[in-house]
Scaffold this motif. Structure first.
Motif, PDB file in Angstrom:
ATOM      1  N   ARG A   1       3.585   6.445  -6.368  1.00 50.56           N
ATOM      2  CA  ARG A   1       3.717   5.927  -7.730  1.00 50.56           C
ATOM      3  C   ARG A   1       4.939   6.516  -8.414  1.00 50.56           C
ATOM      4  NH1 ARG A   1      -0.765   9.537 -10.956  1.00 50.56           N
ATOM      5  NH2 ARG A   1      -0.247  11.453  -9.892  1.00 50.56           N
TER       6      ARG A   1
ATOM      7  N   ARG B   1      -5.549  10.852 -10.092  1.00 47.37           N
ATOM      8  CA  ARG B   1      -5.559  11.452  -8.772  1.00 47.37           C
ATOM      9  C   ARG B   1      -6.557  12.595  -8.691  1.00 47.37           C
ATOM     10  NH1 ARG B   1       0.128  11.021  -5.786  1.00 47.37           N
ATOM     11  NH2 ARG B   1      -0.354   8.845  -5.569  1.00 47.37           N
TER      12      ARG B   1
ATOM     13  N   ALA C   1      -5.275   5.118  -7.654  1.00 52.39           N
ATOM     14  CA  ALA C   1      -4.574   6.395  -7.527  1.00 52.39           C
ATOM     15  C   ALA C   1      -3.233   6.375  -8.248  1.00 52.39           C
ATOM     16  CB  ALA C   1      -4.361   6.736  -6.055  1.00 52.39           C
ATOM     17  N   LEU C   2      -2.796   5.175  -8.599  1.00 51.82           N
ATOM     18  CA  LEU C   2      -1.553   5.045  -9.341  1.00 51.82           C
ATOM     19  C   LEU C   2      -1.674   5.754 -10.690  1.00 51.82           C
ATOM     20  CD1 LEU C   2       1.006   3.551  -8.589  1.00 51.82           C
ATOM     21  CD2 LEU C   2       0.132   1.547  -9.726  1.00 51.82           C
ATOM     22  N   PHE C   3      -2.890   5.754 -11.226  1.00 57.10           N
ATOM     23  CA  PHE C   3      -3.065   6.313 -12.551  1.00 57.10           C
ATOM     24  C   PHE C   3      -3.866   7.610 -12.583  1.00 57.10           C
ATOM     25  CE2 PHE C   3      -2.719   1.718 -12.668  1.00 57.10           C
ATOM     26  CZ  PHE C   3      -1.554   1.598 -13.408  1.00 57.10           C
TER      27      PHE C   3
ATOM     28  N   LEU D   1       2.451   1.703  -3.315  1.00 54.52           N
ATOM     29  CA  LEU D   1       1.517   2.142  -4.353  1.00 54.52           C
ATOM     30  C   LEU D   1       1.210   3.628  -4.229  1.00 54.52           C
ATOM     31  CD1 LEU D   1      -0.978  -0.822  -4.533  1.00 54.52           C
ATOM     32  CD2 LEU D   1       0.452   0.040  -6.374  1.00 54.52           C
ATOM     33  N   GLN D   2       1.198   4.121  -2.992  1.00 57.84           N
ATOM     34  CA  GLN D   2       0.926   5.544  -2.806  1.00 57.84           C
ATOM     35  C   GLN D   2       1.971   6.389  -3.501  1.00 57.84           C
ATOM     36  OE1 GLN D   2      -0.278   7.249   0.720  1.00 57.84           O
ATOM     37  NE2 GLN D   2      -2.207   6.233   0.369  1.00 57.84           N
TER      38      GLN D   2
ATOM     39  N   ARG E   1      -5.858  11.543  -0.731  1.00 54.84           N
ATOM     40  CA  ARG E   1      -5.362  10.177  -0.549  1.00 54.84           C
ATOM     41  C   ARG E   1      -6.484   9.330   0.003  1.00 54.84           C
ATOM     42  NH1 ARG E   1       0.428  10.774   0.126  1.00 54.84           N
ATOM     43  NH2 ARG E   1       0.992  11.005  -2.037  1.00 54.84           N
ATOM     44  N   SER E   2      -6.618   8.147  -0.565  1.00 58.96           N
ATOM     45  CA  SER E   2      -7.648   7.281  -0.002  1.00 58.96           C
ATOM     46  C   SER E   2      -7.019   5.973   0.427  1.00 58.96           C
ATOM     47  CB  SER E   2      -8.738   7.038  -1.039  1.00 58.96           C
ATOM     48  OG  SER E   2      -8.175   6.979  -2.322  1.00 58.96           O
TER      49      SER E   2
ATOM     50  N   ALA F   1      -5.797   2.584  -3.760  1.00 54.31           N
ATOM     51  CA  ALA F   1      -4.404   2.970  -3.940  1.00 54.31           C
ATOM     52  C   ALA F   1      -3.928   2.637  -5.347  1.00 54.31           C
ATOM     53  CB  ALA F   1      -3.525   2.272  -2.907  1.00 54.31           C
ATOM     54  N   THR F   2      -4.372   1.467  -5.846  1.00 54.71           N
ATOM     55  CA  THR F   2      -3.990   1.088  -7.197  1.00 54.71           C
ATOM     56  C   THR F   2      -4.583   2.059  -8.204  1.00 54.71           C
ATOM     57  OG1 THR F   2      -4.288  -1.131  -6.359  1.00 54.71           O
ATOM     58  CG2 THR F   2      -3.720  -0.924  -8.664  1.00 54.71           C
TER      59      THR F   2
ATOM     60  N   LEU G   1       0.837  -1.200   0.000  1.00 55.93           N
ATOM     61  CA  LEU G   1       0.000   0.000   0.000  1.00 55.93           C
ATOM     62  C   LEU G   1       0.869   1.245   0.000  1.00 55.93           C
ATOM     63  CD1 LEU G   1      -2.905  -0.716   2.458  1.00 55.93           C
ATOM     64  CD2 LEU G   1      -3.086   0.220   0.168  1.00 55.93           C
TER      65      LEU G   1
END
Lengths: 260, 267, 325
Positions: free
Chosen positions: B19, C30, C26-28, B16-17, C16-17, C23-24, B13
């Motif tokens: 990136r 935001r 948010a990788l792409f 992943l935050q 941020r969540s 989270a995944t 986690l």
């Protein structure tokens, strides 16, 4: 310039408070590039040459780049570790002082233990120069010195670019390693052994070629043409610092409008 | 086992935050991979004698190194544990109902796995799609691949048990810098990170085989490309197992000694 | 001296969540959220004033200080301090100000204090005579003579803070920003710091802007108070005015002989009660304190009575609650 010296002396004083650790770390710094050099040595022991370059010729290239890297890591460490300065909010402190930010960031940290790394590259340089049949004259000596200076400016410029990146994100900072550590590793070989696009990138974008490749050809007598031009080529590398300064100023401006 | 899965999930986690950090890491690893391959390519291009490793095998070796760097690099360390020791909070850790060696071992393992998950796969996938000569080869057979997997897991376990000594040494030196630097430089060199072991002179290869570092990275990566044939890989796996057992027993012993000293000091 | 007009500043913050899936994602992609750190902030400050600038965490205090000290550029609005716009002529402007960040040090950690002072002298280009005069005054009033040759890391927090304050006054600024100067200090050090600021303000006519969470700092130093919350100025005026406006509560402590009767008077609340002692909160808008005492003496046999104004601390908490901060 005077202030730069003052910064240096106060931080040296601070460093001397931890004498033992200073000597041990310097010793460690002496051995870190040693293993890299050993790798280089063993490769030549097996293959003899690379693209027409002999071991001692590449050794000279190695020594120049590592010397430049050691000096810039010592003097420009403030930029190299800039992310911590931003993260801790200490950069605000520099902004409430009536001096320009570049000088203050440079003065925020010096890494004196890099003397160990410097000593190692000096040793390598002496060793290879004994074995290389170079006929020394004034121009060649100046060229060699300029090569190191130009390398210092290029590395410092890269440190500055990486530091500027910290104003936007400190996550992606690892990417800067490509150009600092990566640039160092890459430029310890003559650039001609790489693919064309790599050579071009490291000559025209980040001018390592002006530091180690073109003047190296001249030192080793592999060139034709007027000597003084080759002597001046390293100076082109010095100019790399100019766009970096501009980008830095832009970064500071961005920081002052977002405060992030 | 459950706490250790939580550690992995938490780390994932966390990773992943950030990136940007993950992308940057992959890009950096790619650059280094390309650079090494280009250097070796240059050396290979004009050689008259047959090198002990084909360029294809070497390319696979380099990409595997880059992909599994976070899994296998000795300098990748846990500052929490360092702080725990140097700041004296170790007492809390001793109150937990787990054995300290096992607890730390699992924690370190979990961290490395989580960090590698985010980096290894992107690097490997792209490496398979690159144009020649940079493309990563497939292992010659399925059994070779299985051998590789076992060797990789054993290699990782050996590596974590080596890294435990860094933490144990901090009990004595009170600062990780020295041991990290020394083990880092020596370990990196003898794991073939700077120069692949087969390209070293023979006397140095003998020395490398006597040290544990080679068995963490060099051995699995050569098994993958078939550079070490299956009938020899067997022996290698046994050597790996022996090293693992020796290192873990020695590590436990040293940790117990070090902890004993702490208790006597009243820390 | 200082005139601030309609300052606005907003930031974009990534949301941020939690959760692996989020989270995944948010990788792409935001989401961004705009936070208004300052909305239409205006005030002016006269030379020689000490102003307390307070508000809960995240209210916009430090953003204001950053704008006023030239670190941040606001989105809109104007700010004129001593004829300068802080963010425009940064280098020339900051020569005239001193800044103390209570939680961060401006001294070099491993060297004696005097070395830091000398470096600051060179950074601010202070002339030797001015430096000498300032240093001797500061050393005397802050009692630094024993500390000057000690490395900073060996100083106690209180000693260090005294040195920090001296460091920020070496170049004789006319405006001083103090960001939580007493944080973490013991009672003696706090008093020393306050005492010094007061004296120096008197003697040099130094203007001081002080942010703090310790209301005693405000009570001891600041005549004037600016309260900020969620980017807006909620109150600007004298401490006394704040009390008159909001401090309608008094605390009444009574001791009495044991009694079974209940205390129940309109306009009061029982804050605590034991067998022989009770603490009452009195809302003076509803009832006078003397009336309350009168009613109480009818019910109980009082042995002691004391009346206190509501501590400013509580007043601020009450204010925060009122404004839902």
């Amino acid at each position: 310039m005077i202030l730069f010296g003052k910064y240096m002396s106060i931080l040296f004083k601070a460093q001397m408070q931890y004498r033992t650790s200073f000597f041990l770390l310097s010793l460690g710094q002496f051995f870190v590039p040693f293993s890299v050099f050993a790798g280089l040595y063993f490769l030549f022991a097996r293959f003899g040459q690379v693209e027409g370059w002999s071991f001692y010729e590449v050794g000279l290239c190695f020594a120049v780049i590592h010397m430049a890297f050691a000096i810039s890591e010592c003097l420009a460490r403030g930029f190299d570790s800039f992310s911590s300065l931003v993260a801790s909010g200490e950069f605000d402190r520099l902004l409430v002082r009536p001096r320009n930010t570049i000088l203050q960031v440079l003065g925020s940290k010096f890494e004196f233990t890099r003397i160990g790394r410097l000593a190692q590259s000096v040793a390598v340089m002496i060793w290879v120069l004994i074995h290389l049949p170079i006929e020394w004259d004034a121009i060649k000596v100046v060229t060699l010195i300029l090569m190191v200076i130009s390398g210092v400016f290029i590395f410092t410029g890269i440190f500055m670019l990486a530091a500027t990146l910290c104003f936007w994100t400190i996550q992606a900072i690892e990417v800067a390693n490509i150009f600092t550590d990566g640039g160092r590793e890459m430029a310890q070989y003559p650039l001609s052994i790489y693919k064309k696009w790599v050579t071009r990138f490291f000559t025209f974008v980040i001018p390592f070629g002006c530091t180690n490749y073109l003047p190296l050809l001249f030192l080793l007598g592999k060139t034709t043409g007027p000597d003084f031009i080759y002597m001046l080529i390293p100076l082109v590398g010095v100019f790399f610092i100019l766009p970096c300064l501009l980008i830095w100023q832009f970064g500071v401006k961005h920081y002052r409008s977002t405060g992030s | 086992m459950k706490p250790y899965f939580s550690v992995i999930k938490l780390r994932l986690l966390y990773g992943l935050q950030y990136r940007g950090a993950a992308f940057a890491g992959v890009a950096t690893q790619f650059f280094w991979g390309f650079m090494y391959i280009m250097i070796f390519e240059a050396f290979y291009s004009h050689t008259h004698t047959e090198p002990p490793m084909t360029l294809n095998e070497l390319v696979a070796y380099v990409w595997l190194q880059q992909a599994f760097l976070t899994l296998m690099a000795l300098w990748f360390s846990d500052n929490e544990i360092f702080d725990l020791i140097t700041k004296g909070n170790i007492a809390y850790e001793l109150c937990r109902p787990c054995e300290l060696y096992g607890l730390w071992y699992a924690k370190l393992l979990a961290q490395r796995l989580a960090a590698a998950l985010l980096r290894s796969f992107p690097i490997l996938i792209i490496a398979f799609l690159l144009p020649q000569p940079y493309r990563m080869m497939l292992p010659p057979s399925l059994t070779t691949f299985l051998f590789f997997l076992i060797a990789l897991v054993l290699g990782l376990l050996i590596l974590v048990s080596i890294s435990m000594f860094i933490y144990i040494s901090v009990f004595i030196t009170m600062s990780p810098t020295g041991s990290l630097l020394m083990l880092g430089v020596v370990g990196e060199f003898f794991a073939g990170l700077i120069l692949p072991i087969p390209l070293m002179p023979s006397w140095m290869q003998v020395l490398a085989s006597c040290l544990p570092f080679r068995w963490t990275m060099d051995f699995p990566f050569r098994v993958y490309s078939g550079q070490i044939p299956e009938d020899q890989a067997w022996i290698g796996l046994v050597v790996q197992l022996v090293w693992l057992v020796v290192l873990v027993i020695l590590g436990r012993f040293c940790l117990r000694k070090a902890l004993g000293k702490v208790v006597v000091q009243g820390g | 001296m200082i005139s601030v007009q309609g300052l606005n500043k907003s930031f974009k913050v990534a949301r941020r969540s939690s959760g692996l899936r989020q989270a995944t994602k948010a990788l792409f992609h935001r989401d961004y959220q705009t936070v208004h750190a300052l909305s239409d902030i205006s005030f002016s400050i006269q030379p020689g004033e000490i102003v307390g600038y307070i508000g809960p965490n995240g209210a916009g205090k430090s953003t204001t200080i950053k704008v006023m000290s030239g670190i941040l550029v606001p989105d809109s609005g104007s700010c004129e301090i001593m004829g300068y716009t802080p963010w425009k002529d940064r280098a020339r402007y900051v020569k005239n100000i001193g800044v103390v960040f209570g939680q961060r040090s401006q001294l070099w950690w491993d060297v004696p204090v005097i070395d830091s002072f000398e470096l600051l002298r060179d950074i601010y280009k202070v002339s030797p005579s001015e430096y000498k005069a300032n240093l001797s005054l500061l050393v005397e009033t802050l009692q630094l003579s024993d500390l000057l040759h000690t490395p900073v890391r060996q100083l106690s927090l209180g000693q260090r803070m005294r040195c920090e304050i001296a460091a920020s006054l070496l170049h004789s600024p006319t405006l001083l920003f103090l960001d939580e100067p007493t944080i973490g200090l013991d009672a003696v050090s706090k008093l020393a710091v306050r005492q010094f600021i007061k004296t120096y303000n008197n003697e040099r006519n130094l203007t001081v802007i002080l942010t703090t969470h310790d209301m005693n700092d405000i009570e001891a130093l600041a005549e004037r108070l600016i309260l900020i919350g969620k980017g807006h100025i909620l109150f600007d005026g004298r401490l006394k005015a704040l009390r008159e406006k909001f401090g309608a509560h008094k605390t009444l402590t009574i001791d009495y002989k044991e009694s079974a009767s209940n205390i129940d008077i309109i306009g009061t609340t029982i804050l605590s009660q034991t067998g022989q002692r009770a603490v009452l909160g009195v809302d003076t808008k509803q009832i006078n304190v003397s009336e309350v005492i009168g009613k109480l003496s009818e019910q109980l046999e009082l042995s002691d009575v004391s009346v206190e104004a509501q501590p400013i601390e509580e007043l601020i908490v009450q204010l925060y609650q009122e404004y839902e901060l």
